[in-house]
Scaffold this motif. Structure first.
Motif, PDB file in Angstrom:
ATOM      1  N   LYS A 844       7.836  26.576  -8.108  1.00  0.00           N
ATOM      2  CA  LYS A 844       8.264  27.849  -8.664  1.00  0.00           C
ATOM      3  C   LYS A 844       9.318  28.424  -7.739  1.00  0.00           C
ATOM      4  O   LYS A 844       9.247  28.240  -6.529  1.00  0.00           O
ATOM      5  CB  LYS A 844       7.086  28.816  -8.821  1.00  0.00           C
ATOM      6  CG  LYS A 844       7.358  29.952  -9.817  1.00  0.00           C
ATOM      7  CD  LYS A 844       6.081  30.705 -10.123  1.00  0.00           C
ATOM      8  CE  LYS A 844       6.327  31.763 -11.199  1.00  0.00           C
ATOM      9  NZ  LYS A 844       5.109  32.523 -11.529  1.00  0.00           N
ATOM     10  N   ASP A 845      10.300  29.098  -8.301  1.00  0.00           N
ATOM     11  CA  ASP A 845      11.434  29.543  -7.493  1.00  0.00           C
ATOM     12  C   ASP A 845      11.143  30.901  -6.839  1.00  0.00           C
ATOM     13  O   ASP A 845      11.964  31.812  -6.898  1.00  0.00           O
ATOM     14  CB  ASP A 845      12.682  29.635  -8.370  1.00  0.00           C
ATOM     15  CG  ASP A 845      12.496  30.572  -9.539  1.00  0.00           C
ATOM     16  OD1 ASP A 845      13.500  30.898 -10.191  1.00  0.00           O
ATOM     17  OD2 ASP A 845      11.354  30.994  -9.777  1.00  0.00           O
ATOM     18  N   GLN A 846       9.976  31.068  -6.174  1.00  0.00           N
ATOM     19  CA  GLN A 846       9.673  32.322  -5.527  1.00  0.00           C
ATOM     20  C   GLN A 846       8.724  32.080  -4.355  1.00  0.00           C
ATOM     21  O   GLN A 846       8.109  31.016  -4.248  1.00  0.00           O
ATOM     22  CB  GLN A 846       9.017  33.284  -6.524  1.00  0.00           C
ATOM     23  CG  GLN A 846       7.650  32.793  -7.018  1.00  0.00           C
ATOM     24  CD  GLN A 846       7.060  33.717  -8.062  1.00  0.00           C
ATOM     25  OE1 GLN A 846       7.776  34.262  -8.868  1.00  0.00           O
ATOM     26  NE2 GLN A 846       5.751  33.912  -8.026  1.00  0.00           N
ATOM     27  N   MET A 847       8.652  33.085  -3.485  1.00  0.00           N
ATOM     28  CA  MET A 847       7.671  33.015  -2.399  1.00  0.00           C
ATOM     29  C   MET A 847       7.397  34.433  -1.898  1.00  0.00           C
ATOM     30  O   MET A 847       8.175  35.366  -2.146  1.00  0.00           O
ATOM     31  CB  MET A 847       8.176  32.130  -1.258  1.00  0.00           C
ATOM     32  CG  MET A 847       9.261  32.740  -0.406  1.00  0.00           C
ATOM     33  SD  MET A 847       9.610  31.712   1.030  1.00  0.00           S
ATOM     34  CE  MET A 847      10.805  32.724   1.877  1.00  0.00           C
ATOM     35  N   PHE A 848       6.270  34.571  -1.171  1.00  0.00           N
ATOM     36  CA  PHE A 848       5.876  35.846  -0.556  1.00  0.00           C
ATOM     37  C   PHE A 848       5.554  35.554   0.908  1.00  0.00           C
ATOM     38  O   PHE A 848       4.985  34.506   1.237  1.00  0.00           O
ATOM     39  CB  PHE A 848       4.654  36.443  -1.257  1.00  0.00           C
ATOM     40  CG  PHE A 848       4.894  36.780  -2.698  1.00  0.00           C
ATOM     41  CD1 PHE A 848       4.839  35.798  -3.686  1.00  0.00           C
ATOM     42  CD2 PHE A 848       5.175  38.080  -3.076  1.00  0.00           C
ATOM     43  CE1 PHE A 848       5.047  36.129  -5.012  1.00  0.00           C
ATOM     44  CE2 PHE A 848       5.373  38.400  -4.399  1.00  0.00           C
ATOM     45  CZ  PHE A 848       5.322  37.425  -5.370  1.00  0.00           C
ATOM     46  N   VAL A 849       5.927  36.446   1.802  1.00  0.00           N
ATOM     47  CA  VAL A 849       5.681  36.280   3.241  1.00  0.00           C
ATOM     48  C   VAL A 849       4.588  37.250   3.657  1.00  0.00           C
ATOM     49  O   VAL A 849       4.623  38.446   3.291  1.00  0.00           O
ATOM     50  CB  VAL A 849       6.980  36.516   4.046  1.00  0.00           C
ATOM     51  CG1 VAL A 849       6.683  36.474   5.536  1.00  0.00           C
ATOM     52  CG2 VAL A 849       8.023  35.467   3.675  1.00  0.00           C
TER      53      VAL A 849
END
Length: 905
Positions: A844-849
């Protein structure tokens, strides 16, 4: 040579007209006009003969001047012949009836035979003025009616046969004697006397009729001269003819003058100024009795003049005729001047004036005056109608006159005729417009080899169609050319891509060539793939893909980490343009490959393999030793060192554990003294000291032999974290750049970033002014979903230190006091944008830090906030101290960023 006109008119359908329609005659006062229609002249060669009794005399240029003929043709192939009624061969009855016979010979260019048409025309003209002057395109003629009395008496004689008319060499002497012409004096303006025979041999036309003396001269005869009359150049011929009769002599003066200038041109108008009073008018009381204008020798009335925009007026100095450029009685013609395309307008007006000399004798003056405008540049324009969607060049080139024909086109690969270009699949057309002009259109697909392609940047391609149009002007067959070029830039390049996978022994790399074919170099590791290594790596190619199978022990492979029974290796692949030095695509693939590192044998011997890993670049495997420095490798090269030794040698230690016997040794550098980092001023410091230690252990239980593996030994014992107390109020923010001056707010998310683009994060303790508190980061990681506990998960910071599992390591940025009240309350770090990938597919073209932050006492000597992180080492990562949250003596804050989106373009 004969008067010859060649006519080749392209792209005009030919319809045969009977000679009666194709040959037309007209009596126009003192001249007769013969018109040959283009329908008869199409693609043919035309010659004219004058008929003199039984003789057919070809009309050569010299004979035409001497005897009163002129010929002109237009670009369409129409031809006009003008003949003076007083020409050498006309039948003359009392200077009133004139018979003119001619022949027209038409021969096709490729024919030996010819068609012959005879033309007979009788013209009546009885309005003779005492003096008649005719200016034609190639001669000037003057006739006067004052002859000696005995010659006048001959008027009563019958019509003379043509073979007895003056103009043939056989009768010149008899006629001279008959009419008593003694001599002729030419004024140049100096006097020059000639006998009649000399004048005829020079090229002058001299003849007499029942009542008139006729003198005819070409404009370039040696006895002619130029005078400027009110600024208008005029060509003059002045002759006094002496008639001798026994003891008396009679003189007869003849003078003719024809204008050769007086023209003024504008872009739209021709003005012809003819001197109102000129030296031909011998009396100061000369009076103009009438004047008319005409076209092609034929008078036109005032209504026709008004309809066509012509005017004829007088001033105190000039008779002024104005003609609009482009009028229907003229025509345009193409020309090449200094290699450039020009046009010229041609028209042939006629001016006829009648004036009296003091109220007595009169003069009729007729001028057939061909006018050619100056050359007018008309550079053709190339209009680009290229259709990018259909990928077709479309060029319209024009405009040209009707007499221009497109012959060929020169492309980058060579010359093609129009027929060859159309046969090849191009589209070459001729477009005609209502005003008679034309243009040429060319369509060529982008994909043809005549199109020159040049790459501009990584993804842009420049398509250029260089052209040279080759033309011909008819009927003269004058060649000329016009260069043109059209260019289109499209971002339609598909760059090559890389993908790969591993099995137990090899890296398998697949390269997709893109749409430019194989025009790149392949770099494996740090060097280009050579032909010798292609066979070693089992390279296979087709038109679209390249496959490589690279053994994990190949020299192009980098070793990252050693494990007890495997080796983590990485293959870096770069595709680059060798001409422009562009990086087209890069790819790194890291895999664990099974590999035995330590073996324990039942006879009490041990073996161990040491591998040079990427993080210890200065390691020389041959210099490795066991605990006993004298125990060196049995075998070594630039990447491996192999040891084999007995369990009771080389400094091997022995330890008992509940019935288990452990033998242990250590592989390390032969000389591990720290390298001094101090250097004299101006002398570079030495590289930092690198450690390399591998512990080798064998455990024996009863009679079993077993490999337990190895692990790395920390450089020093790591401090245990201590607890800091205080209220934890922190915030995690994403900065817009490395200056940490501007930050994204909640409304800005999701934030888009390109692959490997840096992300700058800041964690700050808020609402605290206690300088004894320090903020620390224990762990930071990235997830695919907002929930911090979900998987997949990628560690960024582990136990206060950067994660060594990431080839693009997290970078801590120091916090300076500039603009920050409490630097100890803030932490800043940078990571590279990445995407979670499974089997080479982006999940998926997203991330969370996410981060866990802690507070520490600034005076503590250990704990997370004081953690000293070691440099990366080539073996298994040193064990870090971890604690469960309930056992820690300090509070944690759980922080998360907004959504960060991977941008592909």
């Amino acid at each position: 040579m004969s008067f010859v006109t060649n006519h080749l008119v392209s792209l005009i359908l030919f319809f045969f007209f009977p000679p009666g329609r194709a040959l037309k005659t007209a009596c126009l006062g003192s001249v007769m006009r013969l018109t040959v229609d283009k329908s008869l002249a199409f693609g043919s060669q035309i010659e004219f003969d004058a008929i003199n009794g039984s003789q057919n005399l070809p009309l050569t240029p010299s004979l035409a001047v001497k005897c009163g003929f002129s010929v002109n043709s237009d670009p369409w192939g129409n031809t006009n012949v003008f003949a003076s009624v007083l020409n050498c061969f006309a039948g003359n009855e009392n200077d009133r009836e004139f018979d003119i016979d001619m022949r027209v010979r038409v021969r096709g260019i490729n024919k030996a035979e010819q068609d012959v048409f005879e033309v007979k025309k009788s013209c009546s003209y009885n309005q003779w003025a005492p003096r008649e002057i005719l200016c034609d395109r190639n001669y000037m003629e003057v006739s006067v009616n004052r002859l000696p009395g005995e010659i006048t008496a001959l008027k009563t004689q019958p019509k003379m046969p043509k073979d007895q008319m003056f103009g043939t060499d056989t009768l010149s002497e008899a006629i001279t004697s008959r009419y008593n012409i003694w001599r002729m004096v030419f004024f140049t303006p100096k006097q020059k006397a000639m006998v009649l025979e000399d004048a005829l041999n020079t090229g002058y036309g001299v003849t007499t009729t029942r009542s008139r003396l006729v003198l005819r001269s070409g404009f370039d005869m040696p006895e002619t001269y130029v005078e400027h009359v009110n600024g208008v150049p005029m060509k003059f011929i002045r002759v006094t003819t002496y008639f001798k009769k026994q003891w008396s002599v009679t003189m007869l003066d003849t003078v003719a003058a024809c204008p050769t200038g007086g023209l003024v041109f504008t872009d739209e108008l021709i003005t012809w100024n003819f001197p109102r009073f000129n030296p031909l008018m011998s009396s100061a009381d000369s009076k103009i009795l009438g004047m008319v204008m005409g076209m092609d020798g034929e008078q036109i009335d005032s209504a026709q003049m008004a309809a066509k925009g012509y005017s004829l007026t007088t001033t105190d100095t000039f008779i002024v005729m104005t003609l609009p450029i482009g009028g229907p009685d003229g025509y345009y013609k193409s020309h090449i001047v200094n290699g450039q395309y020009h046009i010229r307008y041609t028209i042939e007006p006629m001016l006829e004036i009648l004036w009296s000399e003091g109220g007595f004798d009169s003069t009729r003056y007729k001028v057939l005056f061909p006018i050619k405008t100056p050359f007018m540049p008309r550079p053709p324009q190339a209009v680009d109608y290229t259709n990018v969607d259909q990928r077709v060049f479309d060029v319209l080139l024009g405009t040209f006159l009707h007499d221009v024909q497109l012959v060929n086109i020169t492309f980058s690969t060579g010359v093609l005729t129009v027929a060859e270009a159309n046969a090849r699949g191009f589209n070459v057309q001729e477009h005609r417009f209502q005003n008679g002009s034309k243009a040429f259109r060319l369509q060529v697909p982008f994909s043809d080899t005549v199109v020159v392609t040049t790459q501009s940047g990584l993804v842009a391609m420049v398509y250029t169609l260089p052209l040279i149009f080759g033309f011909m002007i008819l009927p003269e067959y004058t060649p000329f050319s016009y260069p043109a070029s059209v260019t289109v830039t499209l971002q339609d390049i598909i760059l090559p891509t890389l993908s790969g996978a591993c099995d137990k022994e090899r890296f398998h790399i697949m390269i997709s060539n893109g749409n430019l074919g194989k025009n790149f170099n392949i770099m494996l590791g740090t060097s280009d793939l050579t032909p010798e290594r292609q066979a070693e790596y089992d390279v296979k190619e087709n038109g679209t893909h390249i496959l490589l199978a690279v053994p994990f022990l190949a020299s192009d492979v980098a070793f990252e980490l050693m494990y007890p029974s495997s080796l983590r290796a990485r293959l870096d692949v770069l595709l680059w343009d060798p001409v422009k030095k562009w990086s087209l695509s890069d790819f790194s693939l890291a895999c664990n490959f099974p590999m035995t590192m330590t073996e324990c044998f039942s006879n009490g011997s041990m073996s161990a393999l040491a591998v040079k890993v990427e993080s210890v670049s200065q390691l020389v495997p041959s210099q490795l030793t066991l605990t006993d420095p004298l125990c060196k490798p049995k075998f070594s090269n630039d990447r491996f060192a192999y040891f084999s030794f007995d369990a009771n040698s080389c400094g091997t230690t022995r330890t008992f554990y509940d019935g288990v016997l452990m033998y242990q040794n250590e592989i390390s550098m032969g000389d591990e003294r720290p390298v001094s980092l101090q250097a004299k001023k101006g002398v570079p410091s030495s590289p930092p000291y690198q450690q390399y230690r591998v512990t080798v252990s064998c455990f024996y239980k009863r009679n079993d032999t077993q490999t337990i593996a190895f692990f790395t030994k920390p450089r020093e014992s790591e401090p245990l974290p201590e607890t800091g107390f205080g209220e934890l109020q922190v915030i995690l923010r994403l900065a817009m750049g490395g200056s940490y001056r501007n930050f994204y707010v909640e409304q800005d998310f999701p934030v888009g970033r390109y692959l490997r683009e840096p992300l700058f994060f800041e964690v700050e303790l808020l609402q605290s002014t206690d300088p004894q508190i320090e903020l620390g980061l224990e762990n930071c990681w990235a997830t695919l979903k907002p929930d911090r506990s979900t998987t997949p998960r990628w560690d960024l910071i582990v136990d206060g230190c950067v994660s060594l599992a990431d080839s693009y390591e997290t970078v801590f940025h120091p916090v300076t006091p500039d603009g920050v009240h409490f630097p100890s309350h803030m932490k800043r770090f940078e990571i590279k944008m990445f995407a979670f990938v499974q089997e080479n597919i982006i999940l998926k073209d997203q991330m969370f830090v996410h981060c866990d932050a802690v507070l520490c006492d600034i005076n503590q000597t250990n704990g997370i906030c004081k953690r000293q992180c070691s440099s990366p080492i080539p073996l298994k990562t040193a064990k870090k101290v971890r604690r469960d949250a309930e056992n820690d003596q300090f509070q944690r804050a759980q922080l998360s960023s907004g959504k960060i989106v991977f941008s592909s373009s």
